[in-house]
Design an enzyme around this catalytic site. Structure first.
Site, PDB file in Angstrom:
ATOM      1  N   GLU A  75      79.460  66.685  35.167  1.00  0.00           N
ATOM      2  CA  GLU A  75      80.350  66.082  34.282  1.00  0.00           C
ATOM      3  C   GLU A  75      81.324  65.121  35.200  1.00  0.00           C
ATOM      4  OE1 GLU A  75      81.232  64.664  31.693  1.00  0.00           O
ATOM      5  OE2 GLU A  75      81.912  66.106  30.274  1.00  0.00           O
ATOM      6  N   ARG A 124      73.900  69.110  26.038  1.00  0.00           N
ATOM      7  CA  ARG A 124      75.290  69.371  26.527  1.00  0.00           C
ATOM      8  C   ARG A 124      75.328  71.098  26.392  1.00  0.00           C
ATOM      9  NH1 ARG A 124      81.530  69.045  23.740  1.00  0.00           N
ATOM     10  NH2 ARG A 124      82.416  69.639  25.725  1.00  0.00           N
ATOM     11  N   HIS A 125      76.006  71.611  27.233  1.00  0.00           N
ATOM     12  CA  HIS A 125      76.458  72.908  27.534  1.00  0.00           C
ATOM     13  C   HIS A 125      77.047  73.558  26.406  1.00  0.00           C
ATOM     14  CE1 HIS A 125      80.463  72.430  28.353  1.00  0.00           C
ATOM     15  NE2 HIS A 125      80.130  71.480  29.303  1.00  0.00           N
ATOM     16  N   HIS A 172      76.310  67.530  30.524  1.00  0.00           N
ATOM     17  CA  HIS A 172      77.741  67.713  29.969  1.00  0.00           C
ATOM     18  C   HIS A 172      78.150  66.793  28.924  1.00  0.00           C
ATOM     19  CE1 HIS A 172      78.454  70.467  33.200  1.00  0.00           C
ATOM     20  NE2 HIS A 172      77.942  69.844  33.788  1.00  0.00           N
ATOM     21  N   ARG A 211      78.004  76.397  33.676  1.00  0.00           N
ATOM     22  CA  ARG A 211      77.885  76.474  32.227  1.00  0.00           C
ATOM     23  C   ARG A 211      76.763  75.533  31.740  1.00  0.00           C
ATOM     24  NH1 ARG A 211      82.210  73.184  34.191  1.00  0.00           N
ATOM     25  NH2 ARG A 211      82.348  70.929  33.572  1.00  0.00           N
TER      26      ARG A 211
END
Length: 224
Positions: A84, A10-11, A153, A60
């Site tokens: 996402e 995940r970012h 995400h 991101r």
């Protein structure tokens, strides 16, 4: 060819994460904390010696992956399927806003149902199918026995991994949410017939926070 391990990452944190806004596919960048998280996580992930580095095309995730690219020299290849969940008209709204504009959907969401995020958005099940398909293709295109890192995400990563390993959708929420810049390690069984979760919600330690604990699937499966 096929990879032996997939790491779904995940970012790092964004301003909208702090405000708890529905981010969806809005291209919101990392904040200073998120950049620090990405840099620390990249050091840990570089030790896994990844052979291939993929990312959602949203900044991101791409900038998070860039920290690992700087350490490993790997190029970052993007895939829109790693984005996402699309939240449609909920984009930018707070949870309280959604309760006001769509109370029925908000109640179903809190109850854990597979709710489409607004009339024009996606459901978690749809996202899981989308992301899992991408992960399978990325793994099959990688060198034999290699490690592939895919920056994605929170909901997309959780749903994609759950679909990949064959968890029924009604059990997906039991995994808990992914923390900013946490990752899931999924390995291919030696038979090559299925994937299994090796670690879940792992984060790099923050040297400025002596109380921080690393979480993995065995000890903190519902963290997030």
């Amino acid at each position: 060819m096929t990879a032996a391990r997939l790491v779904v990452w995940r970012h790092g944190r964004t301003p909208w994460n702090v405000e708890n806004r529905f981010q969806g596919q809005a291209d919101i960048g990392l904040d200073d904390v998120g950049r620090g998280q990405a840099a620390r996580a990249a050091v840990a992930l570089a030790a896994l010696e990844p052979a291939v580095l993929w990312s959602s095309d949203l900044s991101r995730a791409r900038d998070t992956a860039g920290e690992l690219a700087d350490l490993t020299g790997l190029p970052v290849t993007t895939d829109r399927r790693l984005r996402e969940i699309h939240v449609g008209s909920w984009e930018g709204l707070l949870g309280s806003d959604v309760e006001r504009v769509d109370p029925e959907a908000s109640a179903r969401l809190r109850a854990g149902e597979d709710v489409r995020r607004s009339a024009t958005g996606e459901s978690p099940r749809e996202v899981g199918v989308r992301v899992a398909a991408a992960l399978r293709e990325l793994a099959e295109a990688a060198p034999d026995g290699s490690t592939v890192v895919a920056a994605s995400h929170g909901l997309a990563g959780r749903a994609g991994v759950a679909e990949l390993v064959g968890l029924p959708p009604e059990h997906w929420r039991l995994l808990g949410g992914l923390t900013n810049c946490a990752w899931v390690s999924v390995d291919r069984h030696r038979s090559g017939r299925y994937w299994r979760i090796e670690q879940y919600n792992v984060t790099a330690p923050d040297p400025t926070d002596p109380l921080e604990e690393r979480a993995d699937f065995a000890t903190k499966a519902t963290a997030g």
